[in-house]
Design an enzyme around this catalytic site. Sequence first.
Site, PDB file in Angstrom:
ATOM      1  CD  GLU A  98      -7.194  -2.497  -0.289  1.00 16.17           C
ATOM      2  OE1 GLU A  98      -8.210  -2.639   0.245  1.00 16.17           O
ATOM      3  OE2 GLU A  98      -6.354  -3.422  -0.329  1.00 16.17           O
ATOM      4  CD  GLN A 108      -5.125   4.692   6.829  1.00 15.04           C
ATOM      5  OE1 GLN A 108      -6.261   4.087   7.125  1.00 15.04           O
ATOM      6  NE2 GLN A 108      -4.599   4.608   5.648  1.00 15.04           N
ATOM      7  N   PRO A 109      -6.266   7.891  11.079  1.00 12.85           N
ATOM      8  CG  PRO A 109      -7.523   9.925  10.098  1.00 12.85           C
ATOM      9  CD  PRO A 109      -6.043   9.029  10.166  1.00 12.85           C
ATOM     10  NE  ARG A 148     -12.959  -3.584  -3.480  1.00 12.30           N
ATOM     11  CZ  ARG A 148     -12.756  -4.625  -2.813  1.00 12.30           C
ATOM     12  NH1 ARG A 148     -13.185  -5.815  -2.955  1.00 12.30           N
ATOM     13  NH2 ARG A 148     -12.216  -4.317  -1.616  1.00 12.30           N
ATOM     14  NE  ARG A 207     -27.210  -2.430   2.758  1.00 11.47           N
ATOM     15  CZ  ARG A 207     -27.545  -1.241   3.673  1.00 11.47           C
ATOM     16  NH1 ARG A 207     -28.449  -0.616   3.179  1.00 11.47           N
ATOM     17  NH2 ARG A 207     -26.778  -0.795   4.729  1.00 11.47           N
ATOM     18  CD  GLU A 260      -8.413  -5.216  -2.745  1.00 13.71           C
ATOM     19  OE1 GLU A 260      -7.658  -5.992  -3.726  1.00 13.71           O
ATOM     20  OE2 GLU A 260      -8.664  -5.435  -1.612  1.00 13.71           O
ATOM     21  CE  LYS A 292      -5.207   1.228   6.659  1.00 17.77           C
ATOM     22  NZ  LYS A 292      -6.537   1.310   5.943  1.00 17.77           N
ATOM     23  CE  LYS A 312      -4.420  -1.846   1.986  1.00 14.55           C
ATOM     24  NZ  LYS A 312      -4.058  -3.101   2.578  1.00 14.55           N
TER      25      LYS A 312
HETATM   26  N1  LIG Z   1      -8.702   4.600   8.804  1.00 11.30           N
HETATM   27  C1  LIG Z   1      -9.757   3.811   8.726  1.00 11.30           C
HETATM   28  N2  LIG Z   1     -10.975   4.129   9.422  1.00 11.30           N
HETATM   29  C2  LIG Z   1     -11.842   3.421   9.205  1.00 11.30           C
HETATM   30  N3  LIG Z   1     -11.780   2.085   9.049  1.00 11.30           N
HETATM   31  C3  LIG Z   1     -10.897   1.480   8.339  1.00 11.30           C
HETATM   32  C4  LIG Z   1      -9.801   2.620   8.197  1.00 11.30           C
HETATM   33  N4  LIG Z   1      -8.604   1.707   7.460  1.00 11.30           N
HETATM   34  C5  LIG Z   1      -9.459   0.506   7.323  1.00 11.30           C
HETATM   35  N5  LIG Z   1     -10.413   0.636   8.037  1.00 11.30           N
HETATM   36  C6  LIG Z   1     -11.426  -0.633   7.798  1.00 11.30           C
HETATM   37  O1  LIG Z   1     -10.660  -1.930   7.374  1.00 11.30           O
HETATM   38  C7  LIG Z   1     -11.050  -2.497   6.213  1.00 11.30           C
HETATM   39  C8  LIG Z   1      -9.522  -2.903   5.542  1.00 11.30           C
HETATM   40  O2  LIG Z   1      -8.672  -1.969   5.284  1.00 11.30           O
HETATM   41  P1  LIG Z   1      -8.087  -1.654   4.112  1.00 11.30           P
HETATM   42  O3  LIG Z   1      -7.072  -0.527   4.207  1.00 11.30           O
HETATM   43  O4  LIG Z   1      -8.955  -1.359   3.141  1.00 11.30           O
HETATM   44  O5  LIG Z   1      -6.974  -2.979   3.851  1.00 11.30           O
HETATM   45  P2  LIG Z   1      -7.155  -4.258   3.275  1.00 11.30           P
HETATM   46  O6  LIG Z   1      -8.647  -4.423   2.796  1.00 11.30           O
HETATM   47  O7  LIG Z   1      -6.207  -4.490   2.415  1.00 11.30           O
HETATM   48  O8  LIG Z   1      -7.126  -5.156   4.617  1.00 11.30           O
HETATM   49  C9  LIG Z   1     -11.542  -1.296   5.610  1.00 11.30           C
HETATM   50  O9  LIG Z   1     -12.504  -1.839   4.476  1.00 11.30           O
HETATM   51  C10 LIG Z   1     -12.388  -0.503   6.656  1.00 11.30           C
HETATM   52  O10 LIG Z   1     -13.611  -1.144   7.006  1.00 11.30           O
HETATM   53 MG   LIG Z   2      -9.754  -3.063   1.655  1.00  7.52          MG
END
Ligand SMILES: Nc1ncnc2c1ncn2[C@@H]1O[C@H](COP(=O)(O)OP(=O)(O)O)[C@@H](O)[C@H]1O
Ligand SMILES: [Mg+2]
Length: 271
Positions: free
Chosen positions: A243, A157-158, A228, A201, A245, A121, A92
């Site tokens: 993200e 991140q926040p 995506r 949805r 994808e 993360k 990422k």
């Molecule tokens: N900063 C954030 N604030 C709120 N929800 C988050 C945040 N980062 C991640 N999420 C939640 O976690 C999920 C996965 O995080 P993402 O950054 O898409 O990484 P990955 O899908 O590769 O694990 C997101 O779809 C969201 O639901």
């Molecule tokens: Mg994701």
Amino acid sequence: MVLCAYVTFDDPDGHDDERETVLEAWRHTGIDGRAERWDDPEADWSAYDAVVVRSAWDYLDRRDEFLAWARRVEGVSRLLNPAVVLESNTDKTYLRDLGVPIVPTHWSSRDLPDHEEYVVKPAISAGARDTTRTADRAEAAARAAALEAAGRTPMVQPYLHMVESEGETSLLYFNRRFSHAVRRSPMLAPGMTGADNVRARPRTPAPDQVELAEKVLAAIPQPLLYARVDLVRLPSGDPALIELELTEPYLYLHQAPGSAARFAAALRELL
Ligand SMILES: Nc1ncnc2c1ncn2[C@@H]1O[C@H](COP(=O)(O)OP(=O)(O)O)[C@@H](O)[C@H]1O
Ligand SMILES: [Mg+2]
């Protein structure tokens, strides 16, 4: 008849419920599709007119092996999406280079900014694996430091509460043409697990979301059979990319009538 590989993984529990839908849509446009495990040593990739990465959902712990496989396949067939795309998209840190608004991210365990709540993360992840949500700044720093100690790049991140109200919006593009969009359920809310496949949805994206998604795609020069674009909103109300994808996204084909046919048509165009 053209022959295409539908790249999947060792999936005894049948997690990939889009496979048959895709293979059937391919058949309708004259594409003979065969499911192949990406790590099957017996697979003859050179026999295929195209090799389409789909549910390669076990690559995370074997990313180097997966990327080496992708480069090898590209030597003997048409890989979609292309290997360079997979390489950059599975880490990422690509978010820093797109030149579009993203979720504000601090890439270190040191000097964390103040947030009401934190998400920590790893830069290489999927399905919210090894992802922490906490209101405790010290805990967030410790989580990020633990990732660094393991040789990983942390993302701090926040926590954006809008993922629980408005919800994250995913826009699906096939050969760069908009197909459909869904509202996804929050993955870090209490009681949620990583399995978000079914919790979506249909949604009509707002004009500012479409505009940002297309700006995101314009930053990628390579052919893209599928993309995506996952968007959230910042407290200011502006859309931001969480993200992109381009590796093995779930496509939400069952949530959008006609989308599998559009996916098949996009593949035909690229062949
Ligand atoms: N900063 C954030 N604030 C709120 N929800 C988050 C945040 N980062 C991640 N999420 C939640 O976690 C999920 C996965 O995080 P993402 O950054 O898409 O990484 P990955 O899908 O590769 O694990 C997101 O779809 C969201 O639901
Ligand atoms: Mg994701």
